[in-house]
Write a protein that holds these residues in place. Structure first.
Motif, PDB file in Angstrom:
ATOM      1  N   LYS A 252      -6.707 -15.900  -2.242  1.00 13.03           N
ATOM      2  CA  LYS A 252      -6.490 -15.822  -3.687  1.00 13.03           C
ATOM      3  C   LYS A 252      -5.245 -14.971  -3.926  1.00 13.03           C
ATOM      4  O   LYS A 252      -4.682 -14.405  -2.995  1.00 13.03           O
ATOM      5  CB  LYS A 252      -7.714 -15.219  -4.392  1.00 13.03           C
ATOM      6  N   SER A 253      -4.853 -14.895  -5.164  1.00 11.81           N
ATOM      7  CA  SER A 253      -3.658 -14.125  -5.497  1.00 11.81           C
ATOM      8  C   SER A 253      -3.825 -12.671  -5.045  1.00 11.81           C
ATOM      9  O   SER A 253      -4.850 -12.045  -5.287  1.00 11.81           O
ATOM     10  CB  SER A 253      -3.439 -14.167  -7.006  1.00 11.81           C
ATOM     11  N   ASN A 254      -2.812 -12.162  -4.370  1.00 13.59           N
ATOM     12  CA  ASN A 254      -2.904 -10.804  -3.814  1.00 13.59           C
ATOM     13  C   ASN A 254      -2.077  -9.780  -4.580  1.00 13.59           C
ATOM     14  O   ASN A 254      -1.755  -8.727  -4.039  1.00 13.59           O
ATOM     15  CB  ASN A 254      -2.469 -10.831  -2.350  1.00 13.59           C
ATOM     16  N   ILE A 255      -1.767 -10.061  -5.831  1.00 11.32           N
ATOM     17  CA  ILE A 255      -0.945  -9.128  -6.619  1.00 11.32           C
ATOM     18  C   ILE A 255      -1.611  -7.753  -6.654  1.00 11.32           C
ATOM     19  O   ILE A 255      -0.979  -6.734  -6.356  1.00 11.32           O
ATOM     20  CB  ILE A 255      -0.747  -9.645  -8.070  1.00 11.32           C
ATOM     21  N   THR A 256      -2.898  -7.723  -6.992  1.00  6.10           N
ATOM     22  CA  THR A 256      -3.600  -6.434  -7.129  1.00  6.10           C
ATOM     23  C   THR A 256      -3.649  -5.700  -5.794  1.00  6.10           C
ATOM     24  O   THR A 256      -3.506  -4.477  -5.745  1.00  6.10           O
ATOM     25  CB  THR A 256      -5.039  -6.625  -7.664  1.00  6.10           C
ATOM     26  N   ASN A 257      -3.843  -6.449  -4.684  1.00  6.17           N
ATOM     27  CA  ASN A 257      -3.899  -5.804  -3.369  1.00  6.17           C
ATOM     28  C   ASN A 257      -2.567  -5.173  -2.989  1.00  6.17           C
ATOM     29  O   ASN A 257      -2.517  -4.054  -2.484  1.00  6.17           O
ATOM     30  CB  ASN A 257      -4.320  -6.816  -2.297  1.00  6.17           C
ATOM     31  N   TYR A 258      -1.463  -5.905  -3.225  1.00  3.33           N
ATOM     32  CA  TYR A 258      -0.140  -5.345  -2.876  1.00  3.33           C
ATOM     33  C   TYR A 258       0.209  -4.146  -3.761  1.00  3.33           C
ATOM     34  O   TYR A 258       0.803  -3.174  -3.289  1.00  3.33           O
ATOM     35  CB  TYR A 258       0.948  -6.420  -2.974  1.00  3.33           C
ATOM     36  N   ASN A 259      -0.164  -4.216  -5.044  1.00  2.11           N
ATOM     37  CA  ASN A 259       0.078  -3.068  -5.937  1.00  2.11           C
ATOM     38  C   ASN A 259      -0.677  -1.832  -5.458  1.00  2.11           C
ATOM     39  O   ASN A 259      -0.130  -0.726  -5.411  1.00  2.11           O
ATOM     40  CB  ASN A 259      -0.340  -3.407  -7.373  1.00  2.11           C
ATOM     41  N   LEU A 260      -1.946  -2.040  -5.108  1.00  6.45           N
ATOM     42  CA  LEU A 260      -2.763  -0.912  -4.636  1.00  6.45           C
ATOM     43  C   LEU A 260      -2.235  -0.388  -3.299  1.00  6.45           C
ATOM     44  O   LEU A 260      -2.163   0.821  -3.079  1.00  6.45           O
ATOM     45  CB  LEU A 260      -4.236  -1.340  -4.507  1.00  6.45           C
ATOM     46  N   LEU A 261      -1.834  -1.321  -2.442  1.00  6.81           N
ATOM     47  CA  LEU A 261      -1.308  -0.923  -1.134  1.00  6.81           C
ATOM     48  C   LEU A 261      -0.038  -0.084  -1.298  1.00  6.81           C
ATOM     49  O   LEU A 261       0.185   0.876  -0.557  1.00  6.81           O
ATOM     50  CB  LEU A 261      -1.026  -2.175  -0.296  1.00  6.81           C
ATOM     51  N   SER A 262       0.772  -0.410  -2.310  1.00  5.54           N
ATOM     52  CA  SER A 262       1.994   0.389  -2.545  1.00  5.54           C
ATOM     53  C   SER A 262       1.619   1.828  -2.904  1.00  5.54           C
ATOM     54  O   SER A 262       2.240   2.783  -2.440  1.00  5.54           O
ATOM     55  CB  SER A 262       2.843  -0.239  -3.663  1.00  5.54           C
ATOM     56  N   TYR A 263       0.557   1.985  -3.691  1.00  4.03           N
ATOM     57  CA  TYR A 263       0.099   3.324  -4.092  1.00  4.03           C
ATOM     58  C   TYR A 263      -0.434   4.092  -2.873  1.00  4.03           C
ATOM     59  O   TYR A 263      -0.137   5.273  -2.694  1.00  4.03           O
ATOM     60  CB  TYR A 263      -0.972   3.202  -5.178  1.00  4.03           C
ATOM     61  N   VAL A 264      -1.205   3.392  -2.031  1.00  4.53           N
ATOM     62  CA  VAL A 264      -1.756   4.024  -0.824  1.00  4.53           C
ATOM     63  C   VAL A 264      -0.615   4.462   0.106  1.00  4.53           C
ATOM     64  O   VAL A 264      -0.636   5.561   0.653  1.00  4.53           O
ATOM     65  CB  VAL A 264      -2.733   3.063  -0.088  1.00  4.53           C
ATOM     66  N   CYS A 265       0.408   3.601   0.252  1.00  4.79           N
ATOM     67  CA  CYS A 265       1.568   3.961   1.096  1.00  4.79           C
ATOM     68  C   CYS A 265       2.264   5.202   0.529  1.00  4.79           C
ATOM     69  O   CYS A 265       2.666   6.095   1.288  1.00  4.79           O
ATOM     70  CB  CYS A 265       2.554   2.798   1.177  1.00  4.79           C
ATOM     71  N   HIS A 266       2.399   5.265  -0.791  1.00  2.00           N
ATOM     72  CA  HIS A 266       2.998   6.457  -1.405  1.00  2.00           C
ATOM     73  C   HIS A 266       2.172   7.707  -1.069  1.00  2.00           C
ATOM     74  O   HIS A 266       2.731   8.748  -0.710  1.00  2.00           O
ATOM     75  CB  HIS A 266       3.107   6.299  -2.925  1.00  2.00           C
ATOM     76  N   LEU A 267       0.848   7.592  -1.186  1.00  2.00           N
ATOM     77  CA  LEU A 267      -0.016   8.745  -0.888  1.00  2.00           C
ATOM     78  C   LEU A 267       0.135   9.186   0.570  1.00  2.00           C
ATOM     79  O   LEU A 267      -0.106  10.342   0.900  1.00  2.00           O
ATOM     80  CB  LEU A 267      -1.484   8.403  -1.184  1.00  2.00           C
ATOM     81  N   LYS A 268       0.514   8.234   1.424  1.00  4.82           N
ATOM     82  CA  LYS A 268       0.723   8.563   2.847  1.00  4.82           C
ATOM     83  C   LYS A 268       2.184   8.933   3.123  1.00  4.82           C
ATOM     84  O   LYS A 268       2.617   8.959   4.276  1.00  4.82           O
ATOM     85  CB  LYS A 268       0.331   7.356   3.709  1.00  4.82           C
ATOM     86  N   ASN A 269       2.944   9.181   2.035  1.00  5.41           N
ATOM     87  CA  ASN A 269       4.364   9.572   2.135  1.00  5.41           C
ATOM     88  C   ASN A 269       5.255   8.485   2.740  1.00  5.41           C
ATOM     89  O   ASN A 269       6.250   8.788   3.396  1.00  5.41           O
ATOM     90  CB  ASN A 269       4.519  10.883   2.943  1.00  5.41           C
ATOM     91  N   SER A 270       4.886   7.225   2.542  1.00  4.54           N
ATOM     92  CA  SER A 270       5.724   6.112   3.032  1.00  4.54           C
ATOM     93  C   SER A 270       6.264   5.347   1.834  1.00  4.54           C
ATOM     94  O   SER A 270       5.827   4.228   1.551  1.00  4.54           O
ATOM     95  CB  SER A 270       4.904   5.163   3.920  1.00  4.54           C
ATOM     96  N   ASN A 271       7.206   5.950   1.126  1.00  4.01           N
ATOM     97  CA  ASN A 271       7.692   5.319  -0.109  1.00  4.01           C
ATOM     98  C   ASN A 271       8.477   4.027   0.139  1.00  4.01           C
ATOM     99  O   ASN A 271       8.413   3.100  -0.672  1.00  4.01           O
ATOM    100  CB  ASN A 271       8.539   6.314  -0.911  1.00  4.01           C
TER     101      ASN A 271
END
Length: 486
Positions: free
Chosen positions: A53-72
């Protein structure tokens, strides 16, 4: 020079103020201390891989998780993927579907001190909101945004489920027949009920939302599997099994369906069938902590079954089941440092293996997890009390921990277990003639906490007969008598 610096500080503050107005993961109060970030990253990755299915929400959330892990930089790459998904799945609604992505872009550029780009994305959101709604400034209450917030909240754990439910309710006000919003609402209700069960509350509230979600999207086998488990909770096992078989038939290799099917059969007592399903699921997602935890529970169930049905169970078989159970629980706790139940399950299994030092260490690790709610703490005290009583052979320590569990006033299933275990132990001591004033007073406390005031008075009177000068007992008795007469 000084003036220029002040101006840049002012514009930076004004940018921060604008950022706080955006609707995106950075403004939804998703706290990193509430999750295990590596585990969450893996979960989202699995969902991107297995859900068609559309993964827009997953990629958006993953971007936030990467930021929290200091991987901007990685965070930005995921936002680009989100944009590609929008173009592919919603070519006619690019603006409407990109607001959360653009909000995340703005925040990530701000944290990277690329303020010009951050401002560009803030302006993009502001202008888009104005086009989409005459009253909106930087926020617009779109059902898709409510739903996206709901999905993110569900990923951040138990303390966020109520907020997730509210988000999906808001999304459904505008689009009551939207299958995705109904699925999100049903999942939030189902997960909230897991807590309700622990709190001895109604178990049937999620049944209607689950049935509605299945009706709107009969292809969503994940929801079909949850409906099956809910029917099993409500003792409608045959009906539940039909749904589980249907889900497995429709998507035989989807790990999310397989894991719930395994849970269904384990709870039904068909442990070997559950193990077979879990091993199949593990070939698809070998690192899944959920699957390893379920495998540990299955081997534990086989161990208890063996001990129950065989008077002298073969030691070799017992040791092998303990070893397998420990292996899988240990795999979970190694990966998921905040999975409280897995920690207590591992501690109890170490106790079964008579590895008491490791059991003690694991109990302490479980209690130090920083996101425990009241019921988790009760659960800890009950299990640790049992460990002290049956393995350390210390009744006094067991009594102490059962009392701690009972003192937490959240009315739950495990609190009742603390009360029952404590009552049984104290009554046994008194019957065997070992009861002292403390035992009578403690039993009085148990009765009092259960609202059994007359029985409590009787116990405190016996305690005072043994220790007439104890002020604590006299005070408790006095309060009890006053509460009855008033």
């Amino acid at each position: 020079m000084q003036r220029r610096k002040t101006m840049s500080t002012i514009s930076k503050n004004s940018l921060k103020s604008s950022l706080l107005q955006l609707e995106c993961h950075f403004t939804w109060t998703l706290l990193k201390q509430d999750v295990d970030l590596d585990d969450l990253e893996e979960t989202i990755g699995d969902q991107i891989e297995f859900f068609i299915k559309s993964n827009i929400t997953n990629y958006n959330l993953l971007s936030y998780v990467c930021h929290l892990k200091n991987s901007n930089e990685e965070a930005l790459r995921n936002l680009q993927k989100a944009e590609e998904e929008v173009k592919k799945n919603h070519p006619d609604e690019i603006t409407r579907r990109s607001l959360v992505t653009w909000g995340n872009y703005a925040w990530i550029y701000y944290h990277m001190e690329r303020y010009k780009e951050a401002q560009t994305y803030v302006s993009k959101v502001v202008n888009s909101c104005k086009k989409l709604s005459s009253t909106a400034q930087q926020k617009i209450q779109l059902p898709e945004i409510y739903a996206e917030q709901g999905w993110a909240l569900l990923k951040f754990g138990g303390k966020y489920y109520k907020r997730a439910q509210n988000c999906f309710e808001n999304a459904l006000k505008d689009e009551p027949n939207n299958p995705e919003f109904n699925a999100g609402y049903a999942i939030a209700m189902y997960r909230l009920e897991d807590f309700s069960y622990r709190l001895c509350q109604d178990l049937g509230l999620s049944l209607k939302p689950l049935e509605r979600a299945v009706e709107l999207n009969p292809k969503d086998t994940f929801i079909i599997a949850l409906l099956a488990l809910k029917l099993q909770d409500l003792k409608r096992v045959d009906e539940g099994e039909r749904y589980i078989e249907e889900a497995m038939q429709k998507t035989p290799n989807l790990p999310y369906v397989l894991r719930y099917a395994a849970k269904f059969y384990r709870r039904k007592g068909e442990v070997d069938k559950a193990l077979e399903i879990l091993k199949k699921a593990l070939t698809v997602t070998p690192k899944s902590t959920f699957l390893h935890h379920q495998l540990g529970l299955c081997y534990r169930a086989k161990l208890f079954q063996l001990k129950k049905t065989t008077r002298y169970p073969p030691q070799e078989q017992v040791e092998e089941l303990i070893r397998l159970s420990i292996f899988h629980f240990k795999t979970v706790t190694g990966q998921k440092t905040k999975f409280f139940t897995a920690h207590t399950d591992l501690a109890n299994m170490y106790a079964q293996a008579k590895r008491y030092e490791e059991a003690e260490e694991m109990f302490q690790k479980a209690f130090q997890i920083n996101i425990l709610n009241c019921v988790d703490k009760q659960h800890f005290y009950y299990n640790y009390g049992n460990f002290q009583r049956f393995h350390m052979k210390s009744e006094s320590e067991a009594i102490r921990y059962y009392i701690e569990g009972l003192k937490i006033e959240e009315d739950s299933y495990v609190r009742k277990q603390c009360g029952n275990a404590l009552k049984k132990l104290l009554e046994q001591r008194i019957q065997e003639g070992l009861g002292d004033a403390t035992d009578f007073a403690t039993l009085g406390l148990v009765h009092n906490l259960n609202g059994e005031k007359h029985e409590a008075i009787e116990c405190y009177e016996k305690a005072i007969a043994l220790r007439p000068d104890n002020e604590e007992y006299l005070s408790a008795l006095c309060e009890l008598r006053l509460s009855i007469s008033s």
